[in-house]
Write a protein that holds these residues in place. Structure first.
Motif, short mmCIF file in Angstrom:
data_model
loop_
_atom_site.label_atom_id
_atom_site.label_comp_id
_atom_site.label_asym_id
_atom_site.label_seq_id
_atom_site.Cartn_x
_atom_site.Cartn_y
_atom_site.Cartn_z
N ASP A 173 12.54 -28.43 31.32
CA ASP A 173 11.47 -28.52 30.33
C ASP A 173 12.05 -28.37 28.93
O ASP A 173 12.79 -27.41 28.65
N PRO A 174 11.75 -29.32 28.01
CA PRO A 174 12.39 -29.28 26.69
C PRO A 174 12.16 -27.99 25.93
O PRO A 174 13.09 -27.44 25.33
N THR A 192 7.30 -26.63 36.61
CA THR A 192 7.29 -27.59 35.50
C THR A 192 8.55 -27.44 34.66
O THR A 192 9.16 -28.44 34.23
N GLN A 193 8.97 -26.22 34.41
CA GLN A 193 10.20 -26.00 33.65
C GLN A 193 11.40 -26.59 34.37
O GLN A 193 12.27 -27.22 33.75
N ARG A 194 11.46 -26.42 35.67
CA ARG A 194 12.60 -26.90 36.44
C ARG A 194 12.64 -28.43 36.51
O ARG A 194 13.71 -29.05 36.46
N ASN A 195 11.48 -29.06 36.63
CA ASN A 195 11.41 -30.51 36.83
C ASN A 195 11.35 -31.31 35.53
O ASN A 195 11.36 -32.53 35.56
N GLY A 196 11.26 -30.64 34.40
CA GLY A 196 11.16 -31.35 33.13
C GLY A 196 12.48 -31.97 32.72
O GLY A 196 13.53 -31.77 33.34
N TYR A 197 12.44 -32.74 31.66
CA TYR A 197 13.64 -33.37 31.12
C TYR A 197 13.35 -33.86 29.71
O TYR A 197 12.20 -33.94 29.28
N PHE A 198 14.40 -34.22 29.00
CA PHE A 198 14.23 -34.96 27.75
C PHE A 198 15.39 -35.91 27.56
O PHE A 198 16.51 -35.67 28.06
N ALA A 199 15.13 -37.01 26.89
CA ALA A 199 16.17 -37.97 26.49
C ALA A 199 15.81 -38.47 25.11
O ALA A 199 14.72 -38.99 24.89
N MET A 200 16.72 -38.28 24.17
CA MET A 200 16.52 -38.71 22.79
C MET A 200 17.51 -39.83 22.50
O MET A 200 18.73 -39.61 22.44
N LEU A 223 10.26 -37.61 27.28
CA LEU A 223 10.29 -36.22 27.76
C LEU A 223 9.21 -35.97 28.79
O LEU A 223 8.21 -36.70 28.88
N SER A 224 9.42 -34.92 29.55
CA SER A 224 8.43 -34.42 30.50
C SER A 224 8.52 -32.91 30.50
O SER A 224 9.61 -32.34 30.63
N GLY A 225 7.38 -32.25 30.34
CA GLY A 225 7.37 -30.79 30.30
C GLY A 225 5.97 -30.27 30.02
O GLY A 225 5.00 -31.03 30.02
N GLY A 226 5.89 -28.97 29.79
CA GLY A 226 4.61 -28.35 29.56
C GLY A 226 4.34 -28.11 28.09
O GLY A 226 5.14 -28.44 27.23
#
Length: 416
Positions: free
Chosen positions: A359-360, A330-338, A179-182
């Motif tokens: 952002d997750p 940050t919210q726009r550029n975030g992601y997650f992969a589970m 993941l990437s986020g704040g």
């Protein structure tokens, strides 16, 4: 903020603001998969703030009703719950501000979704409301955000794939989060609340530490030995193709309990030897073990630091405050992969993936919560035949899977 939803009174349209990042008034229209005619209200304690929020949502929200209600005002909450079909609430920490709203929803026969990741709050909700909610036909669905929909639905679709293939039941299962986020100030405040609730109460601490703390009946749970929800793991211990050491995942200690509750609520459909854990990727380089150890130290230090008054005083001034969160960029550029890996009782190996942009904890969670609420409003007759204090998988199941796929999320399972 609490959102009140009712089914549409007119025909089916294609646009709706609920469940996504609020659009500013000057943003172009975007496509949505829910009815234009759906009726939505905003509830909270501040008329001015609610009006400002409504104004920022654009012309389509101009006539949304505003309901004023304090979190600890049972009369106002009872009126709020009685005038709607579904309540979606983001007011946390839920142990502080959520109890009376759940009570009101159950009494009014109103379905409910939230974003909690608080074990003790959910346990208290189960004990106080599960039987009455089941009798009233009400779905109380906790944890409808990044905690814990990706975990819960990921195992759900994996189980379905294994069953369709006739490959037995799930056994050792591990989720690897990338993941990437704040950082959310609300999440930090929920952790503070959990620590405060269990401080000085050994019974609560033991309860929170149990891997089956959210089980409907812990005496019926299988004895599978120690299940560590916060651990470093060598990738090759997860699946042959997984490389690098994995770090403890901060929300793993909560998500695992939701997934285990889903298994138990379905009469242990995933398997009586189903063991589940969650870890976090820190890359697959030769330094991954060092990085994983660093993450473990940070997480342990955070919990310890918030438990001790002198260090808590310092951390409270360094960590985000309630209401603070990542920037719009940050919210726009975030992601997650589970990515979830399992071995079945027949020896077959399977993998599942739940992934999305955003952002997750904010942008993606807005979609997860919104689509959960819309599932209850628009697809109630297609949902699993279950009521009570439920999990996303047991309350919403394939309906939510379909809605999230339609909203652009990847939810898949395959044999490997």
């Amino acid at each position: 903020m609490t959102y009140l939803l009712e089914p549409p009174v007119g025909g089916i349209g294609a646009e709706n603001q609920c469940g996504h990042r609020p659009a500013a008034a000057d943003e172009p229209d975007r496509e949505y998969r829910s009815p234009r005619a759906e009726r939505i209200g905003l509830a909270g304690r501040s008329q001015a703030k609610l009006e400002a929020t409504r104004a920022a949502l654009g012309a389509r929200a101009a006539d949304w009703p505003i309901v004023i209600a304090e979190a600890h005002d049972p009369v106002a909450l009872a009126e709020l719950a009685s005038r709607t079909r579904v309540v979606a609430t983001t007011v946390g920490p839920y142990a502080k501000y959520g109890t009376e709203l759940v009570t009101a929803a159950v009494a009014a026969g109103t379905d409910y979704v939230d974003l909690t990741g608080e074990v003790l709050f959910v346990r208290a909700s189960i004990d106080a409301h599960h039987e009455k909610a089941r009798a009233n036909g009400v779905k109380i669905v906790h944890s409808c955000g990044y905690d814990s929909i990706p975990s819960d639905l990921g195992v759900h679709v994996m189980h379905q794939k294994v069953q369709a293939d006739g490959a037995g039941e799930l056994t050792d299962t591990t989720l690897v989060a990338s993941l990437s986020g704040g950082v959310s100030g609300g999440t930090i405040d929920s952790l503070r609340t959990q620590i405060d609730l269990s401080r000085g109460d050994a019974a609560l601490r033991r309860h929170a530490a149990s891997p089956y703390s959210l089980s409907p009946d812990r005496t019926k749970e299988p004895d599978l030995g120690r299940q560590s929800d916060v651990a470093m793991v060598d990738g090759t211990d997860i699946a042959p193709q997984v490389r690098g050491w994995k770090a403890p995942f901060g929300m793993g200690s909560y998500n695992t309990r939701i997934v285990r509750r889903s298994n138990a609520l379905q009469d242990w459909a995933y398997g009586r030897t189903f063991k589940y854990r969650e870890v976090m990727s820190v890359g697959d380089s030769r330094l991954s073990r060092l990085y994983a150890a660093g993450v473990a130290a940070i997480l342990g230090g955070l919990v310890l630091g918030l438990s001790v008054p002198p260090t808590r005083y310092v951390l409270d001034r360094l960590l985000p405050a309630p209401g603070e969160g990542p920037s719009e960029k940050t919210q726009r550029n975030g992601y997650f992969a589970m990515d979830i890996y399992t071995t079945t009782t027949t020896g077959a190996r399977y993998a599942a993936r739940v992934a999305a942009q955003g952002d997750p904890g904010y942008r993606a969670t807005a979609v997860l919560l919104g689509e959960s609420a819309l599932s209850l409003v628009l697809d109630r007759d297609r949902l699993p035949d279950a009521a009570g204090v439920l999990t996303p998988a047991t309350a919403l199941g394939d309906v939510l899977v379909d809605r999230l796929r339609g909203a652009g999320m990847e939810i898949s399972a395959r044999k490997i």
